[in-house]
Design a protein around this motif. Structure first.
Motif, short mmCIF file in Angstrom:
data_model
loop_
_atom_site.label_atom_id
_atom_site.label_comp_id
_atom_site.label_asym_id
_atom_site.label_seq_id
_atom_site.Cartn_x
_atom_site.Cartn_y
_atom_site.Cartn_z
N ASN A 1 0.59 -0.56 0.68
CA ASN A 1 0.39 0.21 0.06
C ASN A 1 0.62 1.43 -0.11
O ASN A 1 1.53 1.54 1.03
N ARG B 1 0.82 4.26 -0.26
CA ARG B 1 0.25 5.79 0.75
C ARG B 1 0.61 5.61 2.27
O ARG B 1 0.96 6.18 2.88
N SER B 2 1.17 4.04 2.48
CA SER B 2 0.93 3.99 4.14
C SER B 2 2.45 3.41 4.25
O SER B 2 2.50 2.55 4.95
N LEU C 1 6.96 5.47 -0.13
CA LEU C 1 6.26 7.01 -0.54
C LEU C 1 6.87 7.76 -0.77
O LEU C 1 7.05 8.81 -1.09
N ASP D 1 -5.76 2.96 -2.04
CA ASP D 1 -5.15 4.25 -2.61
C ASP D 1 -4.34 5.24 -3.73
O ASP D 1 -2.97 4.61 -3.20
N PRO E 1 -1.40 7.69 -4.23
CA PRO E 1 -0.52 8.38 -4.11
C PRO E 1 -0.78 9.96 -3.78
O PRO E 1 -0.93 10.33 -5.23
N ASP E 2 -0.30 11.29 -3.83
CA ASP E 2 -0.64 12.42 -4.52
C ASP E 2 0.22 12.73 -5.00
O ASP E 2 1.62 12.16 -4.92
N HIS F 1 -2.70 5.81 -10.91
CA HIS F 1 -2.45 5.15 -9.98
C HIS F 1 -2.93 3.45 -10.52
O HIS F 1 -4.33 3.57 -11.49
#
Length: 382
Positions: free
Chosen positions: A14, A16-17, A22, A41, A43-44, A49
Motif C-alpha cells: 500500500n 500511501r502507507s 512514498l 489509493d 498517492p498524491d 495509479h
C-alpha cells in the motif's frame, strides 16, 4: 520544451502507507511523469495509479510449483503479479523503479525504454531464514529470482551496507545504499520528562520478540515508563502481547498512528528503544525506519548491538548500546541512565537530524534514476 520522462513506481504494498515507496513518489513526482502501481489509493501528485486488487496475495500459493522448482510458473501465478500484469501490459514507460525482488521480473517483462532500477528492501534469500521450512522450500526460489533477474537491472539499491555487500558477493551486482531515513522535521528537543518516557514502535511480528519489552517492565526502575505502538501484522500475536502486558507497571499499549503523524507522536517521548534480536539475517543487519524517525523526533536512542545502527549511533553520539540482546542487560542499562544523559543524547539527535534525513540520503536514488533515464543534472537533485 521536451516532454518529461515517464517513470513507473511498482510496489506490491500500500504505497500511501509504505514509508520507503512514498518517499520515492515524493522525490520523483516533480521531476518525471510518475505512475504508481500497488495496493490501495493513489498517492498524491502522480499522473496515474494502477491499483492491484486488495485481496491479491503477494506470496506464491502454488506449493507444487515451488516443490518441483518450476519457478517461472510459481512467479507468474502469484496472485498480485497475475492481477497487475494485464493492467500494465501494453503501457510504455521510459523507466521503472521496482520495489523488492517480487516486482523485478514483472518490471523487466514490461520492457521500459531505458530499463529498470531495483530497490531491494531486504536480503530476499534470507528473509525468513529462522524458519527451517522456509529455508528448504522458499529460499531456493528467492535465489533463483536473484540469479536470473538482478543482473538484468540497470542499477540496484538497498537499505543497509551489510545487505548490499551480501547481494554484491552472491550475485555480482553493484548495489548502492539508501537508508530508511525519515524526512527532515524542523523542531527542537523537548525537556526530559519525569519519569523518563520510553517508546518502542514496531511491526507486530513474532520473530521480533516484542515480549522482551514486557519482561523488561515487570522489574524496571520506577523512574521510567514505556509505551508500545504495535502494528497488527499478526493479530493473534499482538493480542497475546496485550494480554501479557495487563497489569505490568509503567507499560501502556498505544494505538498505531498514521505515518505522517508518527514523528510528532514520538516527540512526546524521551528515549526510543530500537532493540531487534538478530533472529534472521535481515534483522542482524537492520537499520530500520524507527531509528531515523527517532532522530527526527529528537529522541535519545537505546539499541542492541546491531552493527549497522551501532556505527551511526556512535558516530553522532545519539545514545547507548546494550552489550547483548538479553532482557537482563537491557534492564541494567535502563537502570543506569540519567535525565542529564538523556538530555545530551536528545541534543545530539538535533545536531544529526539534517545529515541523517531522507533528503540527504535520496541523492543515490536521484542519481540512479537520472542516469537510467539519461536526464541531465541541471536540477541539483535530478
Amino acid at each position: 520544451m521536451p516532454a518529461r520522462r515517464s517513470l513507473l513506481i511498482l510496489s506490491f504494498s500500500n504505497i500511501r502507507s509504505d514509508p520507503r515507496v512514498l518517499k520515492q513518489v515524493q522525490l520523483f513526482r516533480d521531476r518525471y511523469d510518475v505512475t504508481t502501481c500497488g495496493f490501495g489509493d493513489a498517492p498524491d501528485g502522480v499522473v496515474e495509479h494502477i491499483e492491484v486488487a486488495p485481496d491479491a496475495r503477494t506470496w506464491v500459493d502454488d506449493k507444487v510449483a515451488i516443490a518441483l522448482r518450476r519457478y517461472e510458473r510459481a512467479y507468474w501465478g502469484t496472485a498480485a503479479v497475475a492481477d497487475a500484469r494485464p493492467k500494465l501490459e501494453g503501457r510504455r514507460f521510459d523507466g521503472i523503479l521496482a520495489n523488492d525482488l517480487t516486482a523485478v521480473p514483472l518490471a523487466l517483462a514490461l520492457e521500459p525504454r531505458f530499463g529498470v532500477h531495483g530497490d531491494l528492501h531486504e536480503f530476499a534469500p534470507k528473509e525468513k531464514d529462522d524458519d527451517l521450512r522456509w529455508r528448504l522450500a522458499v529460499a531456493p526460489y528467492m535465489r533463483w529470482l536473484c540469479r536470473n533477474y538482478l543482473p538484468k537491472l540497470v542499477s540496484v539499491t538497498t537499505v543497509a551496507r551489510g545487505i548490499a555487500d551480501r547481494y554484491e558477493a552472491d550475485y555480482g551486482v553493484t548495489v548502492g545504499v539508501v537508508t530508511n531515513a525519515a524526512p527532515y522535521a524542523e523542531r527542537e528537543p523537548r525537556p526530559v520528562h519525569t519519569p523518563i518516557r520510553l517508546i518502542h514502535s514496531a511491526a507486530g511480528q513474532r520473530y521480533r520478540k516484542l515480549e522482551n519489552f514486557i519482561e523488561l517492565m515487570k522489574d524496571a526502575p520506577a523512574d521510567v515508563t514505556l509505551d508500545m505502538i504495535v502494528m497488527p501484522n499478526e493479530p493473534d500475536y499482538v493480542a497475546e502481547l496485550k494480554a501479557m502486558g495487563e497489569g505490568v507497571p509503567g507499560l501502556t499499549f498505544r494505538d498505531p498512528v498514521p505515518y505522517d503523524r508518527l514523528v510528532e507522536t514520538l516527540a512526546e517521548y524521551d528515549v526510543s528503544m530500537t532493540f531487534l534480536p538478530p533472529t534472521n539475517f535481515n534483522l542482524a543487519h537492520a537499520l530500520p525506519n524507527k531509528f531515523f524517525e527517532a532522530v527526527q523526533a529528537r529522541l535519545a536512542l537505546i539499541i542492541g548491538p546491531s552493527p549497522e545502527m551501532v556505527t551511526i549511533l556512535e558516530e553522532y553520539g545519539l545514545g547507548a548500546v546494550v552489550p547483548d540482546f538479553s532482557v537482563e542487560s537491557l534492564r541494567a542499562l535502563i537502570a543506569r541512565i540519567t535525565p542529564e544523559q538523556v538530555a545530551a543524547w536528545k541534543a545530539a539527535s538535533h545536531v544529526a537530524a539534517r545529515p541523517l534525513s531522507a533528503e540527504s540520503q535520496q541523492r543515490q536514488w536521484a542519481d540512479a534514476i537520472a542516469a537510467m533515464l539519461h536526464v541531465g543534472a541541471e536540477d541539483p537533485l535530478a
